[in-house]
Design a protein around this motif. Structure first.
Motif, mmCIF file in Angstrom:
data_model
loop_
_atom_site.group_PDB
_atom_site.id
_atom_site.type_symbol
_atom_site.label_atom_id
_atom_site.label_comp_id
_atom_site.label_asym_id
_atom_site.label_seq_id
_atom_site.Cartn_x
_atom_site.Cartn_y
_atom_site.Cartn_z
ATOM 1 N N PHE A 153 -22.778 8.860 -15.893
ATOM 2 C CA PHE A 153 -22.546 9.082 -14.467
ATOM 3 C C PHE A 153 -21.214 8.510 -14.024
ATOM 4 O O PHE A 153 -20.972 7.308 -14.120
ATOM 5 N N GLN A 154 -20.345 9.409 -13.546
ATOM 6 C CA GLN A 154 -19.092 9.000 -12.928
ATOM 7 C C GLN A 154 -19.286 9.106 -11.419
ATOM 8 O O GLN A 154 -19.540 10.189 -10.893
ATOM 9 N N ASP A 155 -19.171 7.996 -10.746
ATOM 10 C CA ASP A 155 -19.566 7.878 -9.344
ATOM 11 C C ASP A 155 -18.472 8.424 -8.412
ATOM 12 O O ASP A 155 -17.545 7.706 -8.033
ATOM 13 N N ALA A 156 -18.608 9.700 -8.033
ATOM 14 C CA ALA A 156 -17.620 10.322 -7.148
ATOM 15 C C ALA A 156 -17.579 9.612 -5.796
ATOM 16 O O ALA A 156 -16.499 9.348 -5.254
ATOM 17 N N LYS A 157 -18.741 9.287 -5.268
ATOM 18 C CA LYS A 157 -18.791 8.591 -3.973
ATOM 19 C C LYS A 157 -18.159 7.203 -4.087
ATOM 20 O O LYS A 157 -17.415 6.773 -3.204
ATOM 21 N N GLY A 158 -18.434 6.510 -5.182
ATOM 22 C CA GLY A 158 -17.865 5.179 -5.384
ATOM 23 C C GLY A 158 -16.342 5.224 -5.451
ATOM 24 O O GLY A 158 -15.658 4.400 -4.840
ATOM 25 N N GLN A 159 -15.810 6.200 -6.187
ATOM 26 C CA GLN A 159 -14.353 6.329 -6.288
ATOM 27 C C GLN A 159 -13.746 6.776 -4.957
ATOM 28 O O GLN A 159 -12.672 6.308 -4.555
ATOM 29 N N ALA A 160 -14.446 7.688 -4.276
ATOM 30 C CA ALA A 160 -13.952 8.163 -2.978
ATOM 31 C C ALA A 160 -13.905 7.029 -1.964
ATOM 32 O O ALA A 160 -12.885 6.800 -1.305
ATOM 33 N N ASP A 161 -15.024 6.309 -1.839
ATOM 34 C CA ASP A 161 -15.089 5.196 -0.888
ATOM 35 C C ASP A 161 -14.041 4.138 -1.232
ATOM 36 O O ASP A 161 -13.362 3.598 -0.352
ATOM 37 N N GLY A 162 -13.910 3.846 -2.531
ATOM 38 C CA GLY A 162 -12.956 2.832 -2.968
ATOM 39 C C GLY A 162 -11.524 3.221 -2.645
ATOM 40 O O GLY A 162 -10.720 2.380 -2.221
ATOM 41 N N SER A 163 -11.195 4.503 -2.822
ATOM 42 C CA SER A 163 -9.816 4.941 -2.574
ATOM 43 C C SER A 163 -9.482 4.890 -1.084
ATOM 44 O O SER A 163 -8.394 4.444 -0.700
ATOM 45 N N ILE A 164 -10.410 5.323 -0.238
ATOM 46 C CA ILE A 164 -10.162 5.308 1.210
ATOM 47 C C ILE A 164 -10.111 3.870 1.722
ATOM 48 O O ILE A 164 -9.192 3.481 2.469
ATOM 49 N N ASP A 165 -11.096 3.067 1.331
ATOM 50 C CA ASP A 165 -11.119 1.657 1.773
ATOM 51 C C ASP A 165 -9.840 0.935 1.355
ATOM 52 O O ASP A 165 -9.256 0.169 2.132
ATOM 53 N N THR A 166 -9.409 1.168 0.110
ATOM 54 C CA THR A 166 -8.209 0.496 -0.405
ATOM 55 C C THR A 166 -6.965 0.941 0.357
ATOM 56 O O THR A 166 -6.118 0.118 0.726
ATOM 57 N N ALA A 167 -6.840 2.244 0.609
ATOM 58 C CA ALA A 167 -5.679 2.757 1.345
ATOM 59 C C ALA A 167 -5.612 2.159 2.745
ATOM 60 O O ALA A 167 -4.530 1.745 3.208
ATOM 61 N N VAL A 168 -6.754 2.086 3.417
ATOM 62 C CA VAL A 168 -6.790 1.534 4.776
ATOM 63 C C VAL A 168 -6.410 0.049 4.762
ATOM 64 O O VAL A 168 -5.627 -0.416 5.598
ATOM 65 N N LYS A 169 -6.943 -0.692 3.802
ATOM 66 C CA LYS A 169 -6.596 -2.118 3.686
ATOM 67 C C LYS A 169 -5.099 -2.294 3.453
ATOM 68 O O LYS A 169 -4.463 -3.193 4.012
ATOM 69 N N MET A 170 -4.525 -1.450 2.608
ATOM 70 C CA MET A 170 -3.093 -1.557 2.314
ATOM 71 C C MET A 170 -2.247 -1.284 3.558
ATOM 72 O O MET A 170 -1.248 -1.955 3.799
ATOM 73 N N VAL A 171 -2.652 -0.300 4.350
ATOM 74 C CA VAL A 171 -1.934 -0.002 5.592
ATOM 75 C C VAL A 171 -1.985 -1.202 6.535
ATOM 76 O O VAL A 171 -1.014 -1.538 7.208
ATOM 77 N N LYS A 172 -3.131 -1.880 6.546
ATOM 78 C CA LYS A 172 -3.326 -3.040 7.430
ATOM 79 C C LYS A 172 -2.802 -4.342 6.825
ATOM 80 O O LYS A 172 -3.020 -5.411 7.367
ATOM 81 N N LYS A 173 -2.137 -4.216 5.658
ATOM 82 C CA LYS A 173 -1.545 -5.376 4.981
ATOM 83 C C LYS A 173 -2.607 -6.399 4.540
ATOM 84 O O LYS A 173 -2.357 -7.595 4.481
ATOM 85 N N GLN A 174 -3.792 -5.899 4.245
ATOM 86 C CA GLN A 174 -4.863 -6.769 3.745
ATOM 87 C C GLN A 174 -4.820 -6.802 2.218
ATOM 88 O O GLN A 174 -4.374 -5.844 1.591
ATOM 89 N N PRO A 175 -5.281 -7.890 1.596
ATOM 90 C CA PRO A 175 -5.206 -7.997 0.136
ATOM 91 C C PRO A 175 -6.127 -6.995 -0.570
ATOM 92 O O PRO A 175 -7.228 -6.718 -0.090
ATOM 93 N N VAL A 176 -5.645 -6.458 -1.684
ATOM 94 C CA VAL A 176 -6.439 -5.522 -2.504
ATOM 95 C C VAL A 176 -6.205 -5.839 -3.971
ATOM 96 O O VAL A 176 -5.186 -6.416 -4.346
#
Length: 308
Positions: free
Chosen positions: A265-288
């Protein structure tokens, strides 16, 4: 300054201090191709995640159609539009340097999703959200080796040779095979992730009179194609073990029907959520984390219902 003005100024200051968005964040997303079953689930999951966020995130999806030049052009267009972040599912993991360089030069956060670039060291401001493909190959092959009693012949259906997912999943398979000298590779060819091509390859091997005990496929689509070829040839269901990767709905149904022995099982939802959450954190200058690994899980007939 009157009371209303002071309150408005205070609210504005708090908004900036908390990193909250004054307007929707705009993220440009370049997918390697829309016409791919698993990547469709990834794209749909990304869209759902973005719509669920309280800050408001707008995604602009583009289809690179498996064209490296087209994907670079899409990224350059996003940059000219001054998007807040970029998410890229690379066409060719060995050809991402210009994408990385363009994003870094523009100061725009970049997240590679699902496929990690071949570059061993990515610069600051560039992150990968993916799953460890070596582990997928190890998991499916170890399951097959146990079922085969450590001996027999296998064929391997490779994905797109331009992707390190293909390389690493196959490498994981061969790491396990190194422990089983009595399991031999009869054939190894690329089906480029396609059900039709997987079916054609296995049909050709059967027509040539090749004998094998298992099919190790880099994804579910090719594995399903293999099952179709074996069924068409009149091979008894389950007599040739078939392993896939992804855990797509069609793959899960094939396991339930006994047409496939196992998938990972390759978790499409897990990768999707992770990519969006990470991008938003990076825009907000939060650590990732620079690499976010989403774990694989083995799917067998005994636990397949857990993945519905």
């Amino acid at each position: 300054m009157n009371t209303k003005t002071r309150i408005a100024s205070l609210a504005l200051s708090l908004m900036f201090a908390s990193g909250a968005a004054l307007a929707d964040l705009k993220i440009g997303v370049s997918m390697s191709q829309f016409d791919d079953t698993w990547l469709t689930y990834l794209r749909e999951s990304m869209d759902k995640k973005a719509k669920s966020l309280p800050d408001g995130v707008t995604l602009q999806f583009e289809d690179a159609r498996s064209d490296v030049v087209k994907q670079l052009s899409q990224v350059e267009s996003f940059i000219s539009q001054k998007v807040d972040a970029l998410i890229v599912n690379p066409v060719d993991t060995a050809a991402t340097q210009r994408i990385t360089k363009a994003a870094v030069a523009a100061g725009i956060p970049l997240v590679y999703v699902n496929r990690r670039p071949d570059d061993p060291k990515l610069p600051q401001g560039v992150v990968t959200v993916a799953s460890d493909d070596l582990e997928a190959g190890r998991m499916q092959m170890q399951f097959l080796a146990d079922k085969m009693g450590g001996k027999g012949d296998i064929v391997i259906l490779l994905g797109d040779l331009a992707n390190n997912s293909t390389t690493n999943r196959t490498k994981g398979v061969k790491e396990v095979l190194a422990k089983y000298p009595d399991i031999k590779i009869e054939q190894e060819q690329t089906g480029t992730w396609s059900r039709d091509k997987g079916m054609t390859l296995v049909n050709d091997w059967l027509t040539q009179g090749r004998d094998f005990n298992a099919v190790v496929s880099n994804n579910d689509e090719m594995a399903i194609g293999a099952a179709m070829a074996l069924k068409q040839a009149g091979t008894k269901k389950g007599s040739v073990l078939i392993a896939g990767v992804d855990g797509t709905p069609d793959g899960l149904n094939a396991i339930k029907k006994g047409e496939m022995a196992v998938s990972v099982f390759q978790d499409a939802k897990g990768q999707a959520d992770g990519s969006i959450d990470t991008a938003v954190k990076m825009v907000k200058k939060q650590p990732v984390e620079q690499t976010v690994w989403v774990p694989y899980r083995l799917i067998t007939p005994e636990n397949v219902d857990q993945f519905k």
